[in-house]
Design an enzyme around this catalytic site. Structure first.
Site, short mmCIF file in Angstrom:
data_model
loop_
_atom_site.label_atom_id
_atom_site.label_comp_id
_atom_site.label_asym_id
_atom_site.label_seq_id
_atom_site.Cartn_x
_atom_site.Cartn_y
_atom_site.Cartn_z
CG ASP A 23 28.32 61.58 -0.44
OD1 ASP A 23 28.36 62.78 -0.76
OD2 ASP A 23 26.94 61.06 -0.64
CG HIS A 26 25.42 59.56 -4.28
ND1 HIS A 26 25.85 59.65 -3.27
CD2 HIS A 26 25.62 58.46 -4.97
CE1 HIS A 26 26.46 58.52 -2.77
NE2 HIS A 26 26.35 57.84 -3.97
CG HIS A 50 19.06 61.16 -3.96
ND1 HIS A 50 19.81 61.61 -4.88
CD2 HIS A 50 20.04 60.68 -3.03
CE1 HIS A 50 21.15 61.39 -5.01
NE2 HIS A 50 21.32 60.88 -3.70
#
Length: 322
Positions: A244, A163, A125
């Site tokens: 995740d 993500h 990220h």
């Protein structure tokens, strides 16, 4: 297959507040997984420390200096609502980079076909100018840049974290020699990763709706991501390995299990065997349910090392570290 497993004791020292999902217990759980008999034949070493100057490959100097200035003398400090820096965080960052760069050297030298680096904090990220989402520096992007300098002309980065890796996409958005392929839940943090985000033809996103299971995931990979990676003809494949997307994870809502992570790993190994002499380097990103993380990593590592999904570990009663 020959695999090197790189562990990171210093990753335990990166402190986050009590109850934070990105916590040292993640590595403690993985250390217990790596000690299982099924992994006894895998060569293991501890991460070396890489100089923070390596971060300058993807982050400008003023950014690196800013992060250094935020490090507290004691304890930890928030950078934003999710991301923390503690006294020992830069040591964790540098050994995380050292793990990836050491893996790169081993694979380049032909010592091993592939590598898995169990590191924290995660990195995908972190944009060129902004830390976020638990990430301070973009480790996999740094490894990709050094790989280019070492002669790998075409680097593929595959991200199966739930993500979207906005930072990795941001860094390589206009670089035709780095392919970024991501599957991720959408809508979800960080809000990027739409189909129309294509860079210079080097960005391939496969957004997945909440509750997507392994069957739908396989369709997305077979229809979009795997052909793009194969057609790119990479010299090396780097994996942002987040776990995740597991159905138990508290941070998202996909319904994957260990067999799904093994399937993706096997498909990437097929491409690596055909295109780049088996060269794969995998770096840990997310995964916040300890059981889901442990089982997903076990499936991933078993496939990398043995070419098969190893014995299930769901019957093992780990003592929870939480």
């Amino acid at each position: 297959m020959s695999t090197i497993l790189i562990t990171q004791p210093q990753g335990l020292d990166h402190a986050t507040p009590a109850g934070h999902p990105e916590r040292a217990d993640r590595l403690r759980r993985l250390n217990k997984v790596f000690a299982l008999p099924q992994f006894a034949d895998i060569q293991t070493k501890e991460a070396a420390c890489a100089g923070l100057d390596f971060a300058l490959e993807v982050h400008p100097k003023e950014y690196v200096e800013k992060i250094k200035s935020l490090r507290p003398v004691e304890g930890m400090s928030p950078i934003d609502g999710d991301t923390y820096i503690s006294k020992e965080s830069l040591g964790a960052v540098m050994t995380g980079m050292g793990a990836g760069l050491g893996a790169l050297d081993d694979v380049l030298a032909g010592n091993f076909d592939n590598a898995f680096c169990a590191i924290r904090p995660p990195g995908h990220h972190a944009e060129r100018l902004a830390p976020m989402g638990f990430c301070l520096f973009n480790t996999i992007a740094i490894v990709a840049r050094i790989a280019q300098q070492k002669g790998f002309e075409r680097v593929a980065i595959v991200d199966f974290d739930v993500h979207h890796g906005n930072g990795t996409q941001d860094i390589f958005y206009t670089d035709p020699n780095v392919l970024y392929a991501s599957s991720h839940q959408m809508p979800l943090f960080p809000g990027t990763g739409a189909l129309n985000e294509t860079g210079v033809g080097n960005i391939f996103n496969a957004p997945l709706s909440e509750d997507t299971d392994g069957n739908e995931m396989r369709l997305a990979y077979n229809d979009v991501l795997l052909p793009a990676i194969d057609n790119f003809n990479p010299d090396i494949i780097l994996i942002s390995a987040g776990f995740d997307a597991d159905k138990r994870d508290p941070m998202a809502g996909l319904n994957w299990g260990p067999n799904d992570f093994a399937w993706i790993t096997g498909k990437l190994m097929d491409i690596a065997g055909k295109r780049c002499n088996n060269r794969i380097i995998s770096l840990l990103e997310g995964g916040y349910d300890l059981d889901g993380l442990g089982q997903g990593v076990a499936a991933h590592l078993s496939m990398l090392a043995h070419g098969v999904n190893g014995p299930a570990i769901d019957h093992i009663n780990f003592k929870h570290e939480e």
